[in-house]
Structure formats: C-alpha cells, structure tokens
Scaffold this active site. Sequence first.
Site, short mmCIF file in Angstrom:
data_model
loop_
_atom_site.label_atom_id
_atom_site.label_comp_id
_atom_site.label_asym_id
_atom_site.label_seq_id
_atom_site.Cartn_x
_atom_site.Cartn_y
_atom_site.Cartn_z
CE1 TYR B 116 -41.17 -12.14 -4.39
CE2 TYR B 116 -43.40 -11.96 -5.22
CZ TYR B 116 -42.52 -12.16 -4.18
OH TYR B 116 -43.01 -12.37 -2.91
CE1 TYR B 155 -47.57 -11.94 -5.09
CE2 TYR B 155 -46.07 -10.57 -3.81
CZ TYR B 155 -46.58 -11.82 -4.13
OH TYR B 155 -46.11 -12.93 -3.48
NE ARG B 165 -50.03 -13.64 -0.16
CZ ARG B 165 -48.94 -14.07 0.47
NH1 ARG B 165 -47.91 -14.51 -0.19
NH2 ARG B 165 -48.89 -14.06 1.78
CG HIS B 168 -45.33 -11.31 1.35
ND1 HIS B 168 -46.24 -10.88 0.40
CD2 HIS B 168 -44.60 -12.26 0.73
CE1 HIS B 168 -46.06 -11.56 -0.73
NE2 HIS B 168 -45.06 -12.40 -0.56
CG HIS B 170 -41.40 -15.11 0.41
ND1 HIS B 170 -42.37 -16.07 0.41
CD2 HIS B 170 -41.82 -14.17 -0.46
CE1 HIS B 170 -43.34 -15.73 -0.44
NE2 HIS B 170 -43.02 -14.57 -0.99
FE LIG Z 1 -44.40 -13.48 -2.28
#
Ligand SMILES: [Fe+3]
Lengths: 205, 250
Positions: B116, B155, B165, B168, B170
């Site tokens: 991110y 990640y 995770r 995905h 959000h």
């Molecule tokens: Fe996330």
Amino acid sequence: MVQSLGLLKETPSQTAGPYVHIGCVPNFSGIEGVYPEDLGRGMVNARTRGERITVTGRVIDGTGTPLRDVLVEIWQADAMGLYNSPMETRGQADPEFTGWGRCPGDMTSGEFRFETIKPGAVPYPDGRIQAPHITFWIVARGINIGLHTRMYFPDEEAANAADPLLSRIEHKIRVPTLIAKSSGGGAYVFDIHLQGDNETIFLDI
Amino acid sequence: MPESIRNDQSPAGANFPRDRSWHPPAFTPWYKTSVPRSPKQALISLDGTVSEITGPVFGHNMLGELDNDLVRNFAKPGESPIGQRIIVHGRVLDENGRGVAGALVEFWQANAGGRYRHKKETYLAPLDPNFGGCGRTITAEDGFYSFRTIKPGPYPWPNGVNDWRPAHIHFSVFGHSFSQRLITQMYFEGDPLIWQCPIVKTIPSREAIESLIAPLDMANTIPMDARAYKFDIVLRGRRSTLFENRMEGN
Ligand SMILES: [Fe+3]
C-alpha cells in the site's frame, strides 16, 4: 411452498482496515494529485446559516488508548432542522450546508475535529421532537462493521429529557455517553469509548 | 392525510433492519485488533428516523476524468503501473433488487506486489511509482459502476505469525440513507487465501463470504487488454410507507 419475497441479502461488512485513508482521505495519507481535496473536509462556508460550533474528540479502545487509524463521519441537520438530502421531504435545507463531514483521527493523538453548525431539532416518526443531535459513524482497523452513534448537546437539558431515544434508554447511567461536553465558545468535546465503564451507546439503526 | 393510495414507491420509509447474524460480529478474537475495539454492550435499536433515512448526495460533477482509472490516475505521463490489468464492474442494488442511482463508491487497494502507498505501511514489497491505489465513481441510473485498475497482490500482516490477506479491493459505499453506509472488501474468484484469512472468517457463513467473491467475467473482458471481474453490492432495502401510523400534520 409459498411465493418468494425475492429479497437480496445485504453485502456483508468487512473492516475498513489500517489504510482506509487511501480510499477516503488520500491527501491526508500522502497521496496527492489524484483528488483536488479530501471529501467531507469543509461542511460550512461564510454563507452557511446557524451557530458555528466545533466538535473534537477521540475514539478510545478498551485499554484507554486513542485509535490513531480511525475514520469518523458525521451527518446532521441544518440550523432549521432540515437535512441536505434528496430524501428530505419536509422542505429545502440550507444549500450552503452539506450536513456531512469526514475526518480521520490524527495519526499521533487520534483527535478528530469538525467545524460545523449547531443542528436544529428534527421530528421523530410519531411527531414528537428529537433533541438536536449529530449522527456519528466510526470505522477503523479491528471494527468489523461501522459503528453508529449520536452526539447530543449538554446545553439542551429540557430537549434531551424529552428526546424519544434518550428517554427510553433503560440504563440511565449510560445516557451521558451520548452527550458532549462543552468547553465554551461553541466548542464541544465528544469522546467515544469502544469498551469499559464509559462504553458509548452504539445504535442498531 | 392520505388522499389516495399510490402504487409507486414512497421515498420516506425506514431501512429494513440489518441482519446482524449475516454480518461479522464485533468481537472476533482470531482477528486480534477486534478484541479491544469491539463494544461489549448490546446495541440500542432505533427504527430509522429522518436522521437515518436521509443521507448526503454527491454529484457526478465532483468527479475527475481519471477518478475511476487507477491505471492512469497516479501514473506519470506515458507510463503505467506494473501488474495485471483488470476492469471491475457491477451494480449497486438494494435488498429489493432495485439499482441505487447516484451512489458514491470509493475503492482502495495495494499494488500488484501487495504494497500500500501509506505512511504506516511496512511490508518490504516495493512501491510502484505509477500506482496510487485510490479511485472513486458514482453509480448510473440503474446502479451500474465500473473502474479500471491492476490486480492487487496478497500481503502478509501482523496478526498470527503467518497470516496473509487474499488479494482484495476495499470498497466504501453511500446509499441514499446514511443508515445504508457500508464498507466492505471484494475478493477474487479462485484465490485459496480467502478461506484462510482471519478477517474473511469474521463473517459467520460461507454463503455470506461467497457474496464478496467476484467471478471472472470473460464476457466483459477486453481482448488483448484487460480481464473483467463482476462485483454487485447490495445495500439495505427500504420499507414502503404503505400505511404508516403517523400523526396528522407531519
Ligand atoms: Fe487491505
């Protein structure tokens, strides 16, 4: 067998996670140049009618630690008690007031801050009057589904006593968790406690 | 004062109650951060008043031309982010099956390597200089939305010793009522990490989890360019105000 109601199921919630800022307040998170400004920053302008107030606070976890990755949104009526929404059928709200604000908690202190106006009273479905209030919606890492609550005003004792929601809360000891503290000059502090003796009342709306 | 009963949908009803057994509960200790952040007292029920039935509105005129194109909205001129080009599209509906027009949909995600762009992100996968990771759009009359992006990578995250995770995206969605406000995540068909993820497993039923998994949509894929995934989002439905017990003069 009978006919089917044909209803769909609501999409299940998932946590906003630690990086909710990227999607909701990208400029705050350091992603600049994609949107001109973060949504929900400015609720009022010079032409907005009503008494200017500020609302600050923190969202505090069960250990007493403020959440530093929280995102708070508020929704409220204008000074006359009308919502700036196509769903408002009672009249035309002040076009200079959005009624909606969004603020991330500060990454060090966790504090959120809204510069807004004091909302007017709005009716309950049965015709009684609800005391002036601001709706809060809180999301963060570790919160699996957004939490709704309301902030009421400490200088509205009579209206609060007659408020249809406040007056039907069984555990009266918890009612003060919904009432902000005044620090004078139109400044209100509303801390939200996720757990503990002062756990804020959250609403299933 | 009912003059006559109209057969169209009245706008003023409250939302259907939220099925709390379908959503994740607040306290899910296998997702550790939920432990100190989950309210312990019962929620107080409040049938929607005008404060909950109304909600903010966002106009298409606030959108920039590239807001729904994550491939281009952060990239340097002439460059592109690294990764699998995809289109995500679908409709925002309510529980009555009606399209929700004018709904603001915001989305954010990691880059193709699972990283991110955020001050507090510490994963060692590299940033992509051409990928910001945020986008937004507003639904059309029938609730349709779409955006272009690159497929995010999975990640690792600090929870269990070795939790990952699944890939995905959000989503944050506004309906017409503030009580319809929803944040969720979209997963990708075929990802084995979905069924191992503690955050996914906060949702009690397999059926509810499956409603977050977007199928590959080859019919809407752009040949030689981008694959498509279809993700419909359902917001709470609204009662019709057929025979409400309102006092006169309201
Ligand atoms: Fe996330």
